[in-house]
Each structure stands twice: as structure tokens, then as C-alpha cells.
Design an enzyme around this catalytic site. Structure first.
Site, short mmCIF file in Angstrom:
data_model
loop_
_atom_site.label_atom_id
_atom_site.label_comp_id
_atom_site.label_asym_id
_atom_site.label_seq_id
_atom_site.Cartn_x
_atom_site.Cartn_y
_atom_site.Cartn_z
N ALA A 68 0.85 -1.19 0.00
CA ALA A 68 0.00 0.00 0.00
C ALA A 68 0.88 1.24 0.00
CB ALA A 68 -0.92 0.01 1.22
N ASP A 69 0.34 2.30 -0.57
CA ASP A 69 1.02 3.59 -0.50
C ASP A 69 -0.02 4.69 -0.48
OD1 ASP A 69 3.97 4.59 -0.63
OD2 ASP A 69 2.79 6.03 -1.79
N GLN A 70 0.37 5.82 0.11
CA GLN A 70 -0.59 6.89 0.35
C GLN A 70 0.04 8.25 0.05
OE1 GLN A 70 -1.43 7.91 4.59
NE2 GLN A 70 -3.46 7.16 4.08
#
Length: 193
Positions: A68-70
Site C-alpha cells: 500500500a502507499d498513500q
């Protein structure tokens, strides 16, 4: 039992995954997180989530790996993790009294190259605060390691005037999306151990 790896060492992401009750382990993806500045924030988080999942999957191709990345987006500008307190002050200055989006890309990679992907966006509006209150918040160091320079699972929730979307997305891992991807991959929940 399926081997599930979270490609992250984030304590916020681990806390969210712990709530599912599924056995999993964590690994640092150890990838370069720079992306082309020509990519939109949404494209960038998708690419980085995939990059993280694939990096860990390459070390254990029989496992399922969740990456995941944000990124935060405000007025067309993308905000990443601040390098220091001054950068955090500048970022928060752009967010206070404004509305911004948080985009999180999620990628689940499994044996044989199976892949499931998702993207979640939440919209937040922050209170306008005084310069003194901002400095007191910065003193808490919640800005460290957080795109946008705040944590809504901590004292940063006092900055929040309005939230539209999945709160877990704001915390770093959109659990509605994660559960959907895990179900698509055939994971079962609530199993007796």
C-alpha cells in the site's frame, strides 16, 4: 493456511491488519519511493503499492503480499512525507482551514502472479488553527513519517472538521478495499484456529 505478508513496517497499518484476525507477518519492502512527477497522485500511489508488493513477493513467491502507499493532494499539489519540522509546518499550513484528499493505492500479489488492486480516496476538511496551536501540534512529532504531516489516529484528529470516506484509509490502509481484495483472492475470515 495461506501465507500473508504486509509489505510495510508501519505501526498504523499493522494495527489495522491486527483487527482482521487473519494471521500475517510484515516485511519492509525496501524500495525506492520516488516516482515520475508527471504522474497524478492516484497514479503514483497505484505504482508504489504495486512496487512494494512485487518487491516483497520476489523474496517469497508462494506468499500473498499486500502493498500500500498513500499521498495527500491539496489544490492540485501532492504532499509526501515531510523531511523535517519546517517542511511539516509548510504542509500543514496548506491543509489548515482547507479541504484535501488522501489517496491510497493497494496491491495484493499472490502465487503465479495473481494480482488484485484497488484505490481509495477520502476527503478531509481541517479546522483553521492558530500559529501557537500549530506549533504545539508539531511538538508532538506526529508529522514524522506521515504524508500531509498528521495522524488522525492520534492527536491530529483534533485538526479534523469533516471526513468523507473510509477513516481507515486516512490511517494508511483502506480496510474496506483490503477485505474486498482478500476475499477476491479466496481468503476466508473468522476461521477457528
Amino acid at each position: 493456511m495461506r501465507d500473508l505478508i504486509l509489505a510495510s513496517t508501519s505501526s498504523a497499518r499493522r494495527a489495522l491488519m491486527d483487527g482482521l484476525g487473519l494471521p500475517y507477518r510484515t516485511q519492509s519492502p525496501g524500495v525506492d519511493e520516488h516516482v515520475s512527477p508527471l504522474l497524478s497522485a492516484k497514479e503514483a500511489v497505484r505504482e508504489l503499492a504495486e512496487r512494494k508488493a512485487l518487491a516483497v513477493h520476489a523474496r517469497g513467491p508462494e506468499a500473498w503480499v499486500l502493498g500500500a502507499d498513500q499521498l495527500v493532494e491539496v489544490n492540485g499539489q501532492t504532499l509526501t512525507k515531510p523531511e523535517n519540522r519546517d517542511a511539516a509546518r509548510v504542509q500543514l499550513g496548506k491543509l489548515l482551514g482547507q479541504t484535501h484528499d488522501i489517496h491510497t493505492g493497494v496491491c495484493l500479489v499472490g502465487p503465479g502472479g495473481q494480482r488484485f488492486e484497488g484505490l481509495e480516496t477520502a476527503r478531509l476538511t481541517f479546522h483553521a488553527v492558530t500559529a501557537d496551536e500549530l506549533e504545539r501540534y508539531l511538538d508532538l512529532n506526529e508529522w514524522e513519517g506521515c504524508c500531509g504531516s498528521y495522524r488522525v489516529e492520534g492527536a491530529g484528529q483534533a485538526l479534523l472538521a469533516r471526513l468523507e470516506g473510509d477513516r481507515s484509509n486516512v490511517q494508511g490502509l483502506p480496510m474496506l478495499t483490503v477485505v474486498r481484495l482478500l476475499r477476491q483472492a479466496g481468503f476466508a475470515f473468522f476461521e477457528r484456529r
